[in-house]
Design a protein around this motif. Sequence first.
Motif, mmCIF file in Angstrom:
data_model
loop_
_atom_site.group_PDB
_atom_site.id
_atom_site.type_symbol
_atom_site.label_atom_id
_atom_site.label_comp_id
_atom_site.label_asym_id
_atom_site.label_seq_id
_atom_site.Cartn_x
_atom_site.Cartn_y
_atom_site.Cartn_z
ATOM 1 N N TYR A 160 -65.009 -68.586 -0.750
ATOM 2 C CA TYR A 160 -65.133 -67.582 0.311
ATOM 3 C C TYR A 160 -66.584 -67.600 0.779
ATOM 4 O O TYR A 160 -67.506 -67.334 -0.006
ATOM 5 C CB TYR A 160 -64.756 -66.198 -0.212
ATOM 6 C CG TYR A 160 -64.594 -65.149 0.863
ATOM 7 C CD1 TYR A 160 -63.343 -64.875 1.414
ATOM 8 C CD2 TYR A 160 -65.695 -64.445 1.341
ATOM 9 C CE1 TYR A 160 -63.189 -63.914 2.405
ATOM 10 C CE2 TYR A 160 -65.552 -63.486 2.333
ATOM 11 C CZ TYR A 160 -64.302 -63.229 2.858
ATOM 12 O OH TYR A 160 -64.150 -62.287 3.849
ATOM 13 N N ASN A 213 -71.541 -60.678 6.928
ATOM 14 C CA ASN A 213 -70.889 -60.858 8.229
ATOM 15 C C ASN A 213 -69.971 -59.668 8.507
ATOM 16 O O ASN A 213 -68.911 -59.798 9.091
ATOM 17 C CB ASN A 213 -70.106 -62.172 8.245
ATOM 18 C CG ASN A 213 -69.603 -62.538 9.625
ATOM 19 O OD1 ASN A 213 -68.424 -62.769 9.811
ATOM 20 N ND2 ASN A 213 -70.500 -62.581 10.597
ATOM 21 N N SER A 232 -66.856 -56.554 1.336
ATOM 22 C CA SER A 232 -67.830 -56.500 2.420
ATOM 23 C C SER A 232 -68.994 -55.581 2.054
ATOM 24 O O SER A 232 -68.828 -54.595 1.332
ATOM 25 C CB SER A 232 -67.146 -56.001 3.695
ATOM 26 O OG SER A 232 -68.061 -55.928 4.759
ATOM 27 N N ASP A 262 -71.516 -65.423 -1.328
ATOM 28 C CA ASP A 262 -70.537 -66.493 -1.185
ATOM 29 C C ASP A 262 -70.036 -66.816 -2.591
ATOM 30 O O ASP A 262 -70.786 -66.717 -3.572
ATOM 31 C CB ASP A 262 -71.174 -67.742 -0.576
ATOM 32 C CG ASP A 262 -71.620 -67.540 0.862
ATOM 33 O OD1 ASP A 262 -71.099 -66.609 1.510
ATOM 34 O OD2 ASP A 262 -72.483 -68.300 1.328
ATOM 35 N N ASN A 314 -69.314 -66.032 3.480
ATOM 36 C CA ASN A 314 -69.482 -64.869 4.347
ATOM 37 C C ASN A 314 -69.972 -65.236 5.741
ATOM 38 O O ASN A 314 -69.374 -64.874 6.744
ATOM 39 C CB ASN A 314 -70.479 -63.892 3.709
ATOM 40 C CG ASN A 314 -69.828 -63.051 2.644
ATOM 41 O OD1 ASN A 314 -69.204 -62.048 2.942
ATOM 42 N ND2 ASN A 314 -69.959 -63.469 1.397
ATOM 43 N N TYR A 315 -71.069 -65.969 5.806
ATOM 44 C CA TYR A 315 -71.699 -66.237 7.107
ATOM 45 C C TYR A 315 -71.407 -67.683 7.508
ATOM 46 O O TYR A 315 -71.640 -68.617 6.743
ATOM 47 C CB TYR A 315 -73.205 -66.010 7.011
ATOM 48 C CG TYR A 315 -73.883 -66.035 8.354
ATOM 49 C CD1 TYR A 315 -73.911 -64.897 9.140
ATOM 50 C CD2 TYR A 315 -74.482 -67.194 8.828
ATOM 51 C CE1 TYR A 315 -74.525 -64.905 10.388
ATOM 52 C CE2 TYR A 315 -75.102 -67.215 10.058
ATOM 53 C CZ TYR A 315 -75.123 -66.070 10.844
ATOM 54 O OH TYR A 315 -75.735 -66.092 12.069
ATOM 55 N N ASP A 316 -70.910 -67.854 8.717
ATOM 56 C CA ASP A 316 -70.580 -69.175 9.245
ATOM 57 C C ASP A 316 -71.704 -69.616 10.184
ATOM 58 O O ASP A 316 -71.774 -69.196 11.329
ATOM 59 C CB ASP A 316 -69.236 -69.114 9.979
ATOM 60 C CG ASP A 316 -68.884 -70.434 10.639
ATOM 61 O OD1 ASP A 316 -69.556 -71.436 10.336
ATOM 62 O OD2 ASP A 316 -67.955 -70.453 11.445
ATOM 63 N N ARG A 345 -61.557 -68.619 9.510
ATOM 64 C CA ARG A 345 -61.344 -67.906 8.247
ATOM 65 C C ARG A 345 -62.580 -68.042 7.365
ATOM 66 O O ARG A 345 -63.320 -69.013 7.450
ATOM 67 C CB ARG A 345 -60.135 -68.487 7.505
ATOM 68 C CG ARG A 345 -58.814 -68.330 8.226
ATOM 69 C CD ARG A 345 -57.705 -68.962 7.405
ATOM 70 N NE ARG A 345 -57.451 -68.229 6.180
ATOM 71 C CZ ARG A 345 -56.811 -68.751 5.141
ATOM 72 N NH1 ARG A 345 -56.405 -70.002 5.164
ATOM 73 N NH2 ARG A 345 -56.586 -68.025 4.079
ATOM 74 N N HIS A 346 -62.748 -67.065 6.508
ATOM 75 C CA HIS A 346 -63.833 -67.133 5.533
ATOM 76 C C HIS A 346 -63.368 -67.839 4.258
ATOM 77 O O HIS A 346 -64.185 -68.244 3.445
ATOM 78 C CB HIS A 346 -64.322 -65.723 5.187
ATOM 79 C CG HIS A 346 -64.965 -65.025 6.345
ATOM 80 N ND1 HIS A 346 -66.183 -65.395 6.847
ATOM 81 C CD2 HIS A 346 -64.547 -63.984 7.093
ATOM 82 C CE1 HIS A 346 -66.499 -64.606 7.858
ATOM 83 N NE2 HIS A 346 -65.522 -63.750 8.030
ATOM 84 N N TYR A 347 -62.041 -67.959 4.082
ATOM 85 C CA TYR A 347 -61.479 -68.570 2.877
ATOM 86 C C TYR A 347 -61.231 -70.059 3.090
ATOM 87 O O TYR A 347 -60.783 -70.476 4.173
ATOM 88 C CB TYR A 347 -60.157 -67.878 2.503
ATOM 89 C CG TYR A 347 -59.420 -68.581 1.396
ATOM 90 C CD1 TYR A 347 -59.723 -68.319 0.064
ATOM 91 C CD2 TYR A 347 -58.442 -69.535 1.674
ATOM 92 C CE1 TYR A 347 -59.067 -68.983 -0.962
ATOM 93 C CE2 TYR A 347 -57.781 -70.207 0.663
ATOM 94 C CZ TYR A 347 -58.095 -69.930 -0.650
ATOM 95 O OH TYR A 347 -57.456 -70.588 -1.652
#
Length: 420
Positions: free
Chosen positions: A203, A64, A29, A38, A205-207, A214-216
């Motif tokens: 992965y 994020n 992070s 990403d 970060n920002y959705d 989940r980020h994964y």
Amino acid sequence: MIIILDISLKDELKFSQEHQDKEFIKVSSVDSNTLNLDAIFINEKYSINKKEYYRLFVRPSLSNAHGYDYFKSYFQTSKENETTLNLKSGAIQFYVRTKGGMELLKFGKEDHLAVPSYSITANRSGRFTLKDFDFIEVDIPASFIEDQQEVFITYSASYNVLGEKIKPHNNFGSIEIDRRNLTQYNYNKADAKITIANLAYGYLNYDFNNKYKRHYFDLLRNDIELKMKQRSANTIDPIMEVKSVYSSWNYLDQSTLGNKMNTFLELFLKGLNRTEAMTSTAKLKSDFNFKEHYDIKKLNDNITQYTEGFTVKSTNKTSYSFPKNTVEENDSGTEGIVWNPLYKNNLIYNRVIDLNSRVFSIDYVNENLKEDMYKIDYSEQTSNLKYKTVIKTKIADLNAIGWKNKERIINYINEKEKII
């Protein structure tokens, strides 16, 4: 009948609920109002210009941290209906931990990855326009990481970026990758199916769509089918057919990956930007000594590639030898490894295959082989001539020595016994 006893993949995790929720790639992070990375990793080697690499894809994206939403925060404090984030340029240095220490990744003659410009425009209704917001390929030499289950990469980045509350800045971070394969097996006597669930994973970060928990994400899977077929009667080495199929999990809205990443994945599934390769090493295994019954120096496999897979077949020719009572190599013998009925214990035929940089060990056994079938390469006429010649020569030599000279006769027999 051929029965598959066991299949194991080097560095694997068997499928379970616990492992299903595991994140095989993590990005550290960074602070809010800065850019994070990403990342997408393809856990399969590919070759280019006779060199082998693993591919990591990266993309500077909004942080994020602590659930912070950059655009939501902007529209809560601004009366504007639209805002744009502009990345004008950037540069990132990557260091990969190897057994010999940290290694700087090179990009041609450069020691950094140049990041091209992009823009993200958002409006108050939650609609986004992404321009050139794409992943960039990072080639990691296979020699750096192929002997490691856990890969650790650090990076330092410099971004020339303009947006509300976000200015040009530098930051540091890390990417952790677990290279173990998440696998599931399905056996059916002489057939088996192996699923590698995490062939490619990422992965984010920002959705932008605010709908993922989940980020994964697992992106691609690989289904490998094995079929065993017996050769001629009473041979213990089956023909093995290997079919490898790649597919997408379709869990993720592909638009969030950008145009270039989507194109890469489409081509990968078609086989246009990946390396198809396979090797096979065979051996016999048993809990008991079988050397007296099988005199074979080395088992050799031949591999034939076709559209959707490979065929593996032993090139050894063997026969049952009398009076040695052993199976041995013979250029005029049967194709394959002839079973020796005198060996009463189970004999496992093992193949270790390297399929697209993944190493499998496969054990299988033949059952219901006929104990009364022997293939004996033995010519009575030739053997009789041989022994008549030997006996005649021996008597002639003894006559020359003289039968009364017992000491010389004994010495002669001791010297010549192995030869005769």
